[in-house]
Design an enzyme around this catalytic site. Structure first.
Site, PDB file in Angstrom:
ATOM      1  N   HIS A 262       1.066  -0.994  -0.102  1.00 25.39           N
ATOM      2  CA  HIS A 262       0.133  -0.013   0.193  1.00 25.39           C
ATOM      3  C   HIS A 262       0.870   1.457  -0.014  1.00 25.39           C
ATOM      4  CE1 HIS A 262      -3.834   2.522   1.115  1.00 25.39           C
ATOM      5  NE2 HIS A 262      -2.808   3.095   1.575  1.00 25.39           N
ATOM      6  N   GLU A 263       1.783   1.555   0.776  1.00 28.23           N
ATOM      7  CA  GLU A 263       2.886   2.511   0.989  1.00 28.23           C
ATOM      8  C   GLU A 263       3.322   2.666  -0.095  1.00 28.23           C
ATOM      9  OE1 GLU A 263       1.618   4.632   3.165  1.00 28.23           O
ATOM     10  OE2 GLU A 263       0.324   3.398   4.217  1.00 28.23           O
ATOM     11  N   GLU A 301      -4.480   7.876  -3.066  1.00 24.47           N
ATOM     12  CA  GLU A 301      -4.950   6.490  -2.576  1.00 24.47           C
ATOM     13  C   GLU A 301      -5.154   5.708  -3.690  1.00 24.47           C
ATOM     14  OE1 GLU A 301      -4.655   6.659   0.691  1.00 24.47           O
ATOM     15  OE2 GLU A 301      -5.422   4.742   1.122  1.00 24.47           O
TER      16      GLU A 301
HETATM   17 ZN    ZN Z   1      -3.184   5.187   1.824  1.00 21.37          ZN
END
Ligand code: ZN
Length: 506
Positions: A262-263, A301
């Site tokens: 995710h990061e 995101e």
């Molecule tokens: Zn995030």
């Protein structure tokens, strides 16, 4: 002359924000606890310096000159887009009195202590006055910023410019319509086994494997690094130094792996921004005062969700990469094949806690928060009635009875730190990720890459259509250029429907 001088000055604003980010990274990874009080002052000072440098008379004089100098260029030229960002940010900050920003920061730092204690003791009444104060300040803030229809629109502007409570309604309705039947149908099926994910996985090996996967999908460790924290995050000091963190649980292995992917997705958005934009308004959030290049929080995101969920939780990814995982953890995964692992990491389990929720139920946690925040801001929901409203939504969406406020309305840190309006970006990111991934897979090179564990073509597609542009286009322009459409939930709903139909035999 005016334009170059303006860029030089905005470069200094970026420098101040990067310095502030460095102190923030240190505070969350390395700093001993004793440093907290003075560090909070250092961070606040640098943020104020950056804001003041941005709105100062000298900046405005340079901006006037730069606008005059670039007036004959096309309205959508890089130069005029740079100027427009500076103009927009200065106007924004000048509408909000410094005294109000200061008061909100104060309530935020006080609020976090009150909230932490209230949460630990399951004592909503102790937190209610802080929330009341936070809402009043945010209402005041919304009036200063200005809006057409709903005060919540003004608060979202900093995170998701152009999005309004009205524009979110059809999106949310489509998600509810597409996803609620899946949640209900899955509830009647047998859950895949996950016991083997809870076996002891050594921390160092988990981190090494997660970083290896992050590199494999394109995260550049010559310009990045991975550290351990309680709350994972990504932070950048220009595209040349983009750091990520993760957390590790030795009894729930997916946390470190998917947290890192995710990061890393966030990190790549920064790492592959056009180098020509470094230290400019196209790689600086001058409204939110962050040294980041992504065009909105939702767009950012989209990249984290894409690499975490669309790629990292796909069957194809584990058909190709499971061997490496098994080699790293032969005892823990003894007797477990790729298919069983893939099913386990996609288990749907409606729960109370947003940050622990699965890919399918996550958006319901977001929708309920956005609806509730908007109602709190316009006064149609009172603070005293909040827990009841919250619990009713959890029952409606997830079919669960919230047993305590600690597992309900007290779980998120956001309100205690003075922030309202930050939640919608998570769902916008999911929806955008669905659109971008579906579009990228129309490219034969991307498809071939995904089928042979070569993620470079996918990363390059994202760089070409998303990363390199920084803040050059609005989120909607970016999506339209990349996919021919504005934000629409179709591909995301199709992705979830196909995946869960396969796993649960719906
Ligand atoms: Zn995030």
């Amino acid at each position: 002359m005016g334009y170059n001088a303006l860029l030089k000055r905005m470069g200094e604003v970026n420098d101040l924000l990067c310095a502030e980010s460095m102190l923030s990274w240190d505070a969350r990874t390395m700093m001993p606890p004793g440093g907290a009080d003075t560090r909070a002052m250092q961070l606040a000072t640098l943020k104020v310096f950056a804001r003041n440098h941005l709105v100062a008379d000298e900046s405005r004089r340079l901006l006037d000159a730069a606008e005059a100098e670039t007036a004959n260029l096309a309205a959508d030229s890089v130069e005029r887009t740079m100027c427009a960002h500076v103009r927009e940010a200065i106007d924004y900050h000048l509408r909000i009195p410094a005294e109000l920003v200061h008061r909100r920061a104060e309530v935020g730092s006080k609020g976090q202590h009150v909230w932490a204690k209230a949460r630990a003791e399951n004592d909503y009444a102790a937190f209610a006055p802080v929330l009341e104060e936070t809402l009043a300040l945010n209402r005041e803030m919304a009036e200063c910023i200005g809006y057409e229809e709903h005060p919540y629109d003004a608060l979202m502007y900093r995170f998701e410019p152009g999005e309004t409570i009205a524009s979110l309604q059809p999106l949310f309705a489509a998600l509810r319509e597409g996803l609620l039947p899946l949640v209900k149908a899955i509830g009647e099926k047998e859950a895949p086994r996950v016991d083997f994910l809870q076996r002891p996985f050594p921390v160092e090996k988990q981190l090494a494997f997660a970083l290896n996967m992050a590199r494999k999908v394109g995260y550049d460790t010559d310009r990045g690094r991975l550290d351990l924290t309680v709350h994972p995050f990504e932070i950048s000091f220009t595209r040349n130094d983009v750091r990520i963190t993760t957390r590790v649980n030795d009894d729930w292995m997916p946390k470190s792996l998917f947290g890192t992917l995710h990061e890393a997705g966030h990190g790549m958005y920064e790492q592959y921004c056009d180098p020509a934009y470094t230290r400019t308004p196209l790689a600086t959030d001058l409204v939110g005062l962050y040294a980041v290049g992504g065009v909105s929080f939702g767009a950012h995101e989209s990249q984290s969700r894409l690499f975490e969920n669309q790629v990292g939780r796909s069957r194809e990814f584990w058909e190709l990469n499971y061997g490496e995982l098994h080699d790293a953890f032969p005892e823990q995964l003894a007797g477990i094949d790729a298919e069983t692992f893939w099913r386990a990491i996609n288990r749907v389990a409606p729960g109370f806690i947003r940050v622990e929720s699965d890919e399918l139920t996550y958006d319901f946690h977001i929708m309920l928060r956005v609806d509730i925040e908007a109602a709190l801001i316009d006064g149609s929901l009172g603070v005293a009635d909040l827990p009841e409203a919250w619990n009713a939504k959890v029952k409606e969406y997830l079919g669960l009875d919230v047993p305590s406020n600690r597992l309900g309305v007290l779980q998120d840190v956001h309100w205690s730190s003075g922030q309202v309006g930050t939640f919608c970006n998570y769902t916008i990111g999911n929806v955008m990720a669905g659109q971008l991934f579906a579009e990228a897979k129309k490219d034969i090179g991307v498809r071939d890459g995904l089928a042979s564990a070569d993620y470079r073509p996918l990363r390059e597609w994202m760089t070409e259509h998303v990363h390199r542009h920084g803040r050059r286009y609005t989120r909607e322009q970016l999506l339209e250029r990349a996919t021919g459409r504005g934000l629409e939930p179709g591909p995301y709903v199709e992705h979830l429907t196909a995946k869960y139909t396969a796993i649960y035999g719906l």
